[in-house]
Write a protein that holds these residues in place. Structure first.
Motif, PDB file in Angstrom:
ATOM      1  N   GLY A 116     -50.467 -34.473  16.286  1.00 60.94           N
ATOM      2  CA  GLY A 116     -50.535 -33.469  17.339  1.00 60.94           C
ATOM      3  C   GLY A 116     -51.350 -32.263  16.910  1.00 60.94           C
ATOM      4  N   GLN A 117     -51.495 -31.334  17.823  1.00 61.66           N
ATOM      5  CA  GLN A 117     -52.338 -30.155  17.588  1.00 61.66           C
ATOM      6  C   GLN A 117     -51.714 -29.221  16.570  1.00 61.66           C
ATOM      7  N   SER A 118     -52.533 -28.767  15.649  1.00 62.58           N
ATOM      8  CA  SER A 118     -52.099 -27.773  14.672  1.00 62.58           C
ATOM      9  C   SER A 118     -51.993 -26.413  15.343  1.00 62.58           C
ATOM     10  N   LEU A 119     -50.961 -25.667  15.007  1.00 62.26           N
ATOM     11  CA  LEU A 119     -50.808 -24.323  15.555  1.00 62.26           C
ATOM     12  C   LEU A 119     -51.683 -23.312  14.820  1.00 62.26           C
ATOM     13  N   LEU A 120     -52.202 -23.698  13.651  1.00 59.98           N
ATOM     14  CA  LEU A 120     -53.123 -22.817  12.922  1.00 59.98           C
ATOM     15  C   LEU A 120     -54.568 -23.134  13.268  1.00 59.98           C
ATOM     16  N   ASP A 121     -54.898 -24.405  13.318  1.00 60.17           N
ATOM     17  CA  ASP A 121     -56.287 -24.849  13.428  1.00 60.17           C
ATOM     18  C   ASP A 121     -56.365 -26.013  14.407  1.00 60.17           C
ATOM     19  N   SER A 122     -56.803 -25.750  15.610  1.00 64.70           N
ATOM     20  CA  SER A 122     -56.811 -26.766  16.664  1.00 64.70           C
ATOM     21  C   SER A 122     -58.054 -27.658  16.641  1.00 64.70           C
ATOM     22  N   ARG A 123     -58.923 -27.491  15.639  1.00 65.27           N
ATOM     23  CA  ARG A 123     -60.150 -28.291  15.597  1.00 65.27           C
ATOM     24  C   ARG A 123     -59.880 -29.751  15.262  1.00 65.27           C
ATOM     25  N   ARG A 124     -58.742 -30.024  14.617  1.00 68.78           N
ATOM     26  CA  ARG A 124     -58.339 -31.402  14.333  1.00 68.78           C
ATOM     27  C   ARG A 124     -56.824 -31.454  14.294  1.00 68.78           C
ATOM     28  N   GLU A 125     -56.298 -32.662  14.426  1.00 69.73           N
ATOM     29  CA  GLU A 125     -54.844 -32.797  14.484  1.00 69.73           C
ATOM     30  C   GLU A 125     -54.194 -32.704  13.106  1.00 69.73           C
ATOM     31  N   SER A 126     -52.913 -32.438  13.116  1.00 70.37           N
ATOM     32  CA  SER A 126     -52.054 -32.505  11.939  1.00 70.37           C
ATOM     33  C   SER A 126     -50.980 -33.554  12.198  1.00 70.37           C
ATOM     34  N   ILE A 127     -50.251 -33.917  11.165  1.00 68.49           N
ATOM     35  CA  ILE A 127     -49.070 -34.764  11.325  1.00 68.49           C
ATOM     36  C   ILE A 127     -47.912 -33.830  11.663  1.00 68.49           C
ATOM     37  N   ILE A 128     -47.276 -34.064  12.816  1.00 67.24           N
ATOM     38  CA  ILE A 128     -46.243 -33.168  13.322  1.00 67.24           C
ATOM     39  C   ILE A 128     -44.857 -33.742  13.035  1.00 67.24           C
ATOM     40  N   ILE A 129     -43.967 -32.875  12.575  1.00 65.07           N
ATOM     41  CA  ILE A 129     -42.556 -33.198  12.351  1.00 65.07           C
ATOM     42  C   ILE A 129     -41.773 -32.319  13.317  1.00 65.07           C
ATOM     43  N   ASP A 130     -41.304 -32.923  14.411  1.00 63.31           N
ATOM     44  CA  ASP A 130     -40.795 -32.167  15.553  1.00 63.31           C
ATOM     45  C   ASP A 130     -39.281 -32.345  15.710  1.00 63.31           C
ATOM     46  N   TYR A 131     -38.554 -31.229  15.641  1.00 62.27           N
ATOM     47  CA  TYR A 131     -37.101 -31.255  15.746  1.00 62.27           C
ATOM     48  C   TYR A 131     -36.604 -30.927  17.159  1.00 62.27           C
ATOM     49  N   ALA A 132     -37.514 -30.777  18.120  1.00 64.68           N
ATOM     50  CA  ALA A 132     -37.129 -30.355  19.462  1.00 64.68           C
ATOM     51  C   ALA A 132     -36.140 -31.315  20.106  1.00 64.68           C
ATOM     52  N   PHE A 133     -36.333 -32.607  19.887  1.00 60.62           N
ATOM     53  CA  PHE A 133     -35.461 -33.605  20.506  1.00 60.62           C
ATOM     54  C   PHE A 133     -34.700 -34.395  19.447  1.00 60.62           C
ATOM     55  N   THR A 134     -34.272 -33.673  18.414  1.00 60.42           N
ATOM     56  CA  THR A 134     -33.518 -34.304  17.338  1.00 60.42           C
ATOM     57  C   THR A 134     -32.241 -34.967  17.855  1.00 60.42           C
ATOM     58  N   ASP A 135     -31.682 -34.417  18.956  1.00 64.52           N
ATOM     59  CA  ASP A 135     -30.430 -34.944  19.502  1.00 64.52           C
ATOM     60  C   ASP A 135     -30.602 -36.310  20.162  1.00 64.52           C
ATOM     61  N   GLU A 136     -31.835 -36.776  20.319  1.00 66.97           N
ATOM     62  CA  GLU A 136     -32.080 -38.080  20.916  1.00 66.97           C
ATOM     63  C   GLU A 136     -32.299 -39.173  19.869  1.00 66.97           C
ATOM     64  N   LEU A 137     -32.262 -38.804  18.588  1.00 69.09           N
ATOM     65  CA  LEU A 137     -32.596 -39.754  17.530  1.00 69.09           C
ATOM     66  C   LEU A 137     -31.342 -40.407  16.935  1.00 69.09           C
ATOM     67  N   PRO A 138     -31.495 -41.651  16.459  1.00 67.30           N
ATOM     68  CA  PRO A 138     -30.354 -42.345  15.840  1.00 67.30           C
ATOM     69  C   PRO A 138     -29.814 -41.570  14.647  1.00 67.30           C
ATOM     70  N   GLY A 139     -28.501 -41.522  14.520  1.00 70.87           N
ATOM     71  CA  GLY A 139     -27.878 -40.848  13.394  1.00 70.87           C
ATOM     72  C   GLY A 139     -27.696 -39.357  13.570  1.00 70.87           C
ATOM     73  N   TYR A 140     -28.041 -38.836  14.759  1.00 74.74           N
ATOM     74  CA  TYR A 140     -27.921 -37.399  14.998  1.00 74.74           C
ATOM     75  C   TYR A 140     -26.462 -36.950  14.940  1.00 74.74           C
ATOM     76  N   ARG A 141     -26.223 -35.831  14.247  1.00 74.01           N
ATOM     77  CA  ARG A 141     -24.910 -35.186  14.198  1.00 74.01           C
ATOM     78  C   ARG A 141     -25.073 -33.778  14.764  1.00 74.01           C
ATOM     79  N   GLU A 142     -24.248 -33.429  15.724  1.00 71.07           N
ATOM     80  CA  GLU A 142     -24.413 -32.123  16.366  1.00 71.07           C
ATOM     81  C   GLU A 142     -24.430 -30.988  15.349  1.00 71.07           C
ATOM     82  N   MET A 143     -23.555 -31.081  14.359  1.00 72.38           N
ATOM     83  CA  MET A 143     -23.586 -30.117  13.264  1.00 72.38           C
ATOM     84  C   MET A 143     -23.763 -30.876  11.952  1.00 72.38           C
ATOM     85  N   PRO A 144     -24.771 -30.534  11.158  1.00 75.70           N
ATOM     86  CA  PRO A 144     -25.618 -29.336  11.291  1.00 75.70           C
ATOM     87  C   PRO A 144     -26.970 -29.588  11.970  1.00 75.70           C
TER      88      PRO A 144
END
Length: 281
Positions: free
Chosen positions: A188-216
């Motif tokens: 996805g797009q880098s927030l520092l440098d949009s000229r090329r993509e970066s590898i994104i590690i996104d926690y926005a939808f962590t609650d939809e992933l297998p093994g998710y625990r509400e806390m922590p």
């Protein structure tokens, strides 16, 4: 799938035996950094910087975590902006936080941790920056699943808020770690440098992933700190990362896997690294 950008291949110089030995004994890379000031207008144009001073494979093989610790935040930004994303990692990586030279990075980390209501109470009598470094020991990439989980080696502080239930574990180099804070993995797009993509590690939808625990796990998600990491490859087995909180820059980190570094070295020196993310023009 894309090969190493032409701008990097063009400056690849084969390492002689002497250069190889020097790179293994801490020879400082000869990487150019543009002058800069405090204000936004005093920052260099990253595209122009890369055009005039592209990074060479010969210098990148000399970059070590110890070298990165000597750089200012602006220099880390200039280095990151000239890196390609590289291949999406797979497997376990050791992690460490980079506190830029002459910065208040440790204070920034303390502010981030202290802002977590309910969790900060567990840190009484402890320096919050030390807590952050102690808790997090790295990441585990599940490339085929496009998922990542974080390695936590000491649950002492988190235990009061985790509750009951078994937590998955992994053993890395004889050390056990618990796997928490899952995240989605994609280009996805880098927030520092949009000229090329970066590898994104996104926690926005962590609650939809297998093994998710509400806390922590929710602490890093859309109802918590809204964490979004991005990484780019320095060389095989070594990635430079940037952590954002609700799109505001938080801190730098390093991910390292020495086994993958050794296995991928020959292809890297030959300019054969595959780019899975958009590498720009």
């Amino acid at each position: 799938m894309r090969t190493l950008p032409l701008l990097m291949i063009a400056v690849v110089l084969p390492l002689s035996g002497c250069d190889y030995i020097k790179s293994r004994f801490g020879a400082k890379p000869d990487i150019y950094y543009a002058t800069y000031g405090e204000g936004y207008a005093a920052k260099p144009d990253l595209a122009q910087l890369e055009y005039e001073h592209p990074l060479s494979v010969k210098e990148l093989v000399k970059v070590t975590p110890q070298y990165l610790d000597t750089l200012s935040q602006e220099q880390l930004d200039q280095l990151y902006a000239r890196l390609p994303a590289g291949p999406i990692p797979d497997g376990a990586f050791d992690g460490s936080i980079v506190f830029p030279k002459g910065s208040s990075g440790k204070l920034r980390l303390a502010e981030m941790l202290g802002g977590l209501k309910g969790l900060a109470a567990q840190f009484k009598g402890k320096k919050l920056e030390i807590v952050g470094e102690t808790l997090w020991k790295g990441k585990v990439f599940y490339r085929d699943e496009k998922v990542l989980r974080n390695r936590i080696e000491d649950l002492t502080i988190l235990r009061p808020i985790i509750g009951a239930g078994e937590i998955p574990k992994i053993s890395v180099d004889g050390r056990d770690a618990w796997l928490l804070f899952p995240a989605k993995l994609y280009c996805g797009q880098s927030l520092l440098d949009s000229r090329r993509e970066s590898i994104i590690i996104d926690y926005a939808f962590t609650d939809e992933l297998p093994g998710y625990r509400e806390m922590p796990d929710s602490l890093a998600g859309r109802n918590g700190l809204k964490v979004r990491d991005e990484i780019r490859m320095i060389r095989p087995g070594l990635y430079l990362g940037r952590a954002y909180l609700d799109r505001a820059f938080g801190l730098n980190f390093i991910l390292e896997n020495k086994t993958l570094a050794k296995a991928g070295e020959a292809d890297f020196l030959a300019g054969k690294i595959v780019q899975e993310c958009w590498s720009g023009t």
